[in-house]
Design a protein around this motif. Structure first.
Motif, PDB file in Angstrom:
ATOM      1  N   TRP A 393     -27.456 -53.363  41.217  1.00 57.17           N
ATOM      2  CA  TRP A 393     -26.298 -54.246  41.261  1.00 57.17           C
ATOM      3  C   TRP A 393     -25.816 -54.394  42.702  1.00 57.17           C
ATOM      4  O   TRP A 393     -25.987 -53.477  43.513  1.00 57.17           O
ATOM      5  CB  TRP A 393     -25.168 -53.673  40.396  1.00 57.17           C
ATOM      6  N   PRO A 394     -25.201 -55.524  43.036  1.00 59.79           N
ATOM      7  CA  PRO A 394     -24.674 -55.694  44.400  1.00 59.79           C
ATOM      8  C   PRO A 394     -23.644 -54.622  44.741  1.00 59.79           C
ATOM      9  O   PRO A 394     -22.923 -54.132  43.868  1.00 59.79           O
ATOM     10  CB  PRO A 394     -24.042 -57.094  44.364  1.00 59.79           C
ATOM     11  N   VAL A 395     -23.572 -54.269  46.015  1.00 53.56           N
ATOM     12  CA  VAL A 395     -22.672 -53.203  46.463  1.00 53.56           C
ATOM     13  C   VAL A 395     -21.220 -53.547  46.155  1.00 53.56           C
ATOM     14  O   VAL A 395     -20.424 -52.675  45.772  1.00 53.56           O
ATOM     15  CB  VAL A 395     -22.866 -52.951  47.974  1.00 53.56           C
ATOM     16  N   GLU A 396     -20.858 -54.822  46.306  1.00 52.31           N
ATOM     17  CA  GLU A 396     -19.460 -55.195  46.108  1.00 52.31           C
ATOM     18  C   GLU A 396     -19.008 -55.035  44.657  1.00 52.31           C
ATOM     19  O   GLU A 396     -17.800 -55.033  44.366  1.00 52.31           O
ATOM     20  CB  GLU A 396     -19.223 -56.638  46.561  1.00 52.31           C
ATOM     21  N   GLN A 397     -19.942 -54.902  43.713  1.00 51.95           N
ATOM     22  CA  GLN A 397     -19.570 -54.727  42.315  1.00 51.95           C
ATOM     23  C   GLN A 397     -19.522 -53.255  41.891  1.00 51.95           C
ATOM     24  O   GLN A 397     -19.192 -52.947  40.749  1.00 51.95           O
ATOM     25  CB  GLN A 397     -20.555 -55.487  41.419  1.00 51.95           C
ATOM     26  N   ARG A 398     -19.860 -52.356  42.797  1.00 50.25           N
ATOM     27  CA  ARG A 398     -19.869 -50.935  42.466  1.00 50.25           C
ATOM     28  C   ARG A 398     -18.495 -50.309  42.699  1.00 50.25           C
ATOM     29  O   ARG A 398     -17.622 -50.891  43.351  1.00 50.25           O
ATOM     30  CB  ARG A 398     -20.917 -50.194  43.298  1.00 50.25           C
ATOM     31  N   VAL A 399     -18.340 -49.078  42.198  1.00 49.01           N
ATOM     32  CA  VAL A 399     -17.113 -48.326  42.401  1.00 49.01           C
ATOM     33  C   VAL A 399     -17.105 -47.783  43.826  1.00 49.01           C
ATOM     34  O   VAL A 399     -18.141 -47.348  44.349  1.00 49.01           O
ATOM     35  CB  VAL A 399     -17.006 -47.173  41.385  1.00 49.01           C
ATOM     36  N   ASP A 400     -15.950 -47.797  44.468  1.00 50.52           N
ATOM     37  CA  ASP A 400     -15.813 -47.333  45.842  1.00 50.52           C
ATOM     38  C   ASP A 400     -15.961 -45.811  45.881  1.00 50.52           C
ATOM     39  O   ASP A 400     -15.127 -45.070  45.352  1.00 50.52           O
ATOM     40  CB  ASP A 400     -14.451 -47.763  46.399  1.00 50.52           C
ATOM     41  N   VAL A 401     -17.025 -45.342  46.520  1.00 49.90           N
ATOM     42  CA  VAL A 401     -17.277 -43.899  46.568  1.00 49.90           C
ATOM     43  C   VAL A 401     -16.362 -43.190  47.565  1.00 49.90           C
ATOM     44  O   VAL A 401     -16.227 -41.963  47.517  1.00 49.90           O
ATOM     45  CB  VAL A 401     -18.746 -43.618  46.918  1.00 49.90           C
ATOM     46  N   SER A 402     -15.726 -43.956  48.480  1.00 47.80           N
ATOM     47  CA  SER A 402     -14.845 -43.320  49.458  1.00 47.80           C
ATOM     48  C   SER A 402     -13.590 -42.756  48.802  1.00 47.80           C
ATOM     49  O   SER A 402     -12.973 -41.827  49.318  1.00 47.80           O
ATOM     50  CB  SER A 402     -14.453 -44.323  50.538  1.00 47.80           C
ATOM     51  N   THR A 403     -13.215 -43.291  47.655  1.00 46.15           N
ATOM     52  CA  THR A 403     -12.041 -42.785  46.937  1.00 46.15           C
ATOM     53  C   THR A 403     -12.425 -41.962  45.718  1.00 46.15           C
ATOM     54  O   THR A 403     -11.687 -41.069  45.306  1.00 46.15           O
ATOM     55  CB  THR A 403     -11.152 -43.958  46.500  1.00 46.15           C
ATOM     56  N   GLY A 404     -13.585 -42.271  45.109  1.00 50.22           N
ATOM     57  CA  GLY A 404     -13.982 -41.560  43.902  1.00 50.22           C
ATOM     58  C   GLY A 404     -14.860 -40.357  44.141  1.00 50.22           C
ATOM     59  O   GLY A 404     -15.049 -39.528  43.239  1.00 50.22           O
ATOM     60  N   GLY A 405     -15.482 -40.266  45.309  1.00 53.64           N
ATOM     61  CA  GLY A 405     -16.305 -39.114  45.636  1.00 53.64           C
ATOM     62  C   GLY A 405     -17.565 -39.030  44.805  1.00 53.64           C
ATOM     63  O   GLY A 405     -18.203 -40.043  44.482  1.00 53.64           O
ATOM     64  N   ALA A 406     -17.948 -37.780  44.435  1.00 52.79           N
ATOM     65  CA  ALA A 406     -19.195 -37.531  43.716  1.00 52.79           C
ATOM     66  C   ALA A 406     -19.187 -38.171  42.335  1.00 52.79           C
ATOM     67  O   ALA A 406     -20.222 -38.642  41.843  1.00 52.79           O
ATOM     68  CB  ALA A 406     -19.442 -36.025  43.608  1.00 52.79           C
ATOM     69  N   VAL A 407     -18.034 -38.205  41.701  1.00 52.41           N
ATOM     70  CA  VAL A 407     -17.956 -38.816  40.366  1.00 52.41           C
ATOM     71  C   VAL A 407     -18.247 -40.309  40.439  1.00 52.41           C
ATOM     72  O   VAL A 407     -18.986 -40.851  39.610  1.00 52.41           O
ATOM     73  CB  VAL A 407     -16.559 -38.569  39.756  1.00 52.41           C
ATOM     74  N   ALA A 408     -17.696 -40.985  41.452  1.00 49.72           N
ATOM     75  CA  ALA A 408     -17.960 -42.419  41.613  1.00 49.72           C
ATOM     76  C   ALA A 408     -19.427 -42.675  41.928  1.00 49.72           C
ATOM     77  O   ALA A 408     -20.030 -43.636  41.427  1.00 49.72           O
ATOM     78  CB  ALA A 408     -17.072 -42.986  42.722  1.00 49.72           C
ATOM     79  N   ALA A 409     -20.034 -41.828  42.745  1.00 49.69           N
ATOM     80  CA  ALA A 409     -21.455 -41.985  43.068  1.00 49.69           C
ATOM     81  C   ALA A 409     -22.313 -41.828  41.815  1.00 49.69           C
ATOM     82  O   ALA A 409     -23.267 -42.587  41.595  1.00 49.69           O
ATOM     83  CB  ALA A 409     -21.863 -40.971  44.135  1.00 49.69           C
ATOM     84  N   ARG A 410     -21.990 -40.837  40.998  1.00 48.03           N
ATOM     85  CA  ARG A 410     -22.734 -40.638  39.757  1.00 48.03           C
ATOM     86  C   ARG A 410     -22.529 -41.800  38.796  1.00 48.03           C
ATOM     87  O   ARG A 410     -23.471 -42.240  38.113  1.00 48.03           O
ATOM     88  CB  ARG A 410     -22.274 -39.326  39.100  1.00 48.03           C
TER      89      ARG A 410
END
Length: 428
Positions: A393-410
């Protein structure tokens, strides 16, 4: 008794007083005639240069009006005094005409002033109207730009869809005509059997060809989008020398032929097979080399070690396990040493794919996890098997990992990761 010079001075003062009285009387008695309050101007708007010239002429007229009827200063020389006396004599002789000159000068002055005011009023009105017109034109241009962009967006959205629909309907008509011709031939070839039940025809297998072609048009994506996605495989083929005359490519389940068209654009030798007659007709209209054939049966009919590559895009998820193993075996048999097989399929590691998008195609049987796909390819003899993950998926549609951390990356990995993957295996 006063001398002659004093008498002359008194007389001149009296004359100046009379002239002043006359001018004052003319100013009090001057009334513009009815209808002359507004001066009509020409239809054309005066230019700025013309207004400047008119103001200059009015200033000159005002200056000259102040001098009408005035006696010039008396020079100190004898000749000058004689000339002044002569002017006074002429002034006395024309005394009766001086009021008319003053009246004419005054009327001309007022006429010029009225004209200038009218011009200036017209100029201000013209500027106001011009500003309003420019504002209206700006709004109209802005609206026209918006409408033009909307029309262009509508054209880009509608015309490709209409083109696909026309192509599909034309191919469907061609298939139906062929089926009708076969039915007529069969009717004339078989004797009429009274009371016998009609036997099932092989042609019934193609009743859903048009529907499935329409489903691909709806959910597969445009031809250009598919060609851009498939271009990722070109470097692997060209680097290995696959696609030349001695290493041809066979596309199994070629569909609408985007991959075949891309290979042709890069001067690579390729052919395609499919069972859907509508998509085959679409490919044939584009001049692509395709035939109607079953994938496993066609590969088994080819000479052993005769192909440089076997490709199948979004095909293996339609097959049961025994049929999938037959396809892998037939592909390995048909490949030359150094040949490659590419099987692209939806990626069930993406939760959106495995729970939603996979089932947009009702003919899908079950998703194949990447680990299982690698295992099956290696079990049937392929070497250097790799899993190529595709289309995240395009990056702009993903969850921001800078605020969500490891959970957002997963979360991004599970829901917004690669939507497809390819099994790429080589024959040693």
């Amino acid at each position: 008794m006063p001398d002659k010079t004093s008498a002359d001075r008194v007389q001149v003062a009296e004359e100046k007083g009379d002239l002043r009285q006359i001018r004052e009387e003319m100013q009090r008695s001057y009334r513009p005639r009815e209808g002359s309050a507004s001066v009509e101007t020409e239809a054309g708007q005066p230019s700025a240069a013309e207004l400047v010239e008119l103001r200059s002429a009015l200033a000159a007229l005002c200056s000259s009006y102040a001098l009408v009827g005035q006696t010039p200063p008396e020079p100190p020389t004898f000749r000058g005094r004689m000339g002044a006396q002569l002017v006074k004599v002429v002034q006395r002789l024309l005394f009766w005409y001086t009021p008319q000159i003053v009246h004419f000068q005054y009327s001309a002055l007022r006429a010029f002033e009225s004209t200038l005011r009218a011009f200036e009023g017209r100029e201000a009105e013209y500027r106001r109207e011009r500003r309003e017109l420019e504002a209206a034109l700006s709004v109209a241009n802005s609206r026209a730009g918006v409408m033009e962009r909307r029309l262009e967006a509508l054209r880009l959205q509608t015309l490709p869809r209409m083109d696909r629909e026309v192509t599909r309907l034309r191919a469907q008509q061609r298939v139906q005509e062929d089926r009708l011709a076969l039915a007529i031939q069969a009717r004339h070839a078989l004797p009429e059997l009274s009371g016998a039940a009609p036997a099932p025809q092989q042609e019934d297998l193609h009743n859903l060809d048009a529907l499935y072609a329409a489903l691909q048009d709806e959910f597969r994506g445009s031809r250009q989008e598919i060609k851009e996605r498939l271009s990722v495989y070109l470097p692997k083929f060209t680097e290995a020398g696959i696609g030349g005359g001695s290493m041809p490519i066979l596309d199994v389940g070629c569909g609408r032929g985007e991959w075949l068209e891309l290979l042709r654009e890069h001067q690579l030798h390729a052919a395609g097979i499919d069972l859907n007659r509508v998509v085959l007709a679409i490919c044939q209209e584009r001049g692509l080399p395709v035939v109607e054939a079953d994938a496993v049966a066609h590969l088994q009919s080819l000479p052993e070690a005769s192909l440089g590559a076997v490709t199948a895009f979004h095909l293996i998820e339609h097959l049961a396990l025994p049929r999938l193993l037959d396809l892998l075996d037939a592909a390995w048999r048909a490949l030359k040493p150094g040949g490659v097989a590419v099987f692209e399929t939806p990626n069930p590691n993406n939760m959106f794919v495995s729970s939603r998008y996979f089932y947009l195609d009702p003919t899908h049987r079950h998703p194949i996890p990447p680990a299982l796909g690698r295992f099956l390819a290696e079990a049937r003899g392929f070497e250097r098997v790799e899993i190529l993950e595709l289309h995240p998926w395009p990056v702009e549609q993903r969850v921001d990992v800078s605020t969500g951390g490891a959970v957002a990356a997963r979360f991004n990995e599970c829901f917004y990761g690669p939507q497809d993957y390819a099994i790429i295996g080589w024959k040693a």
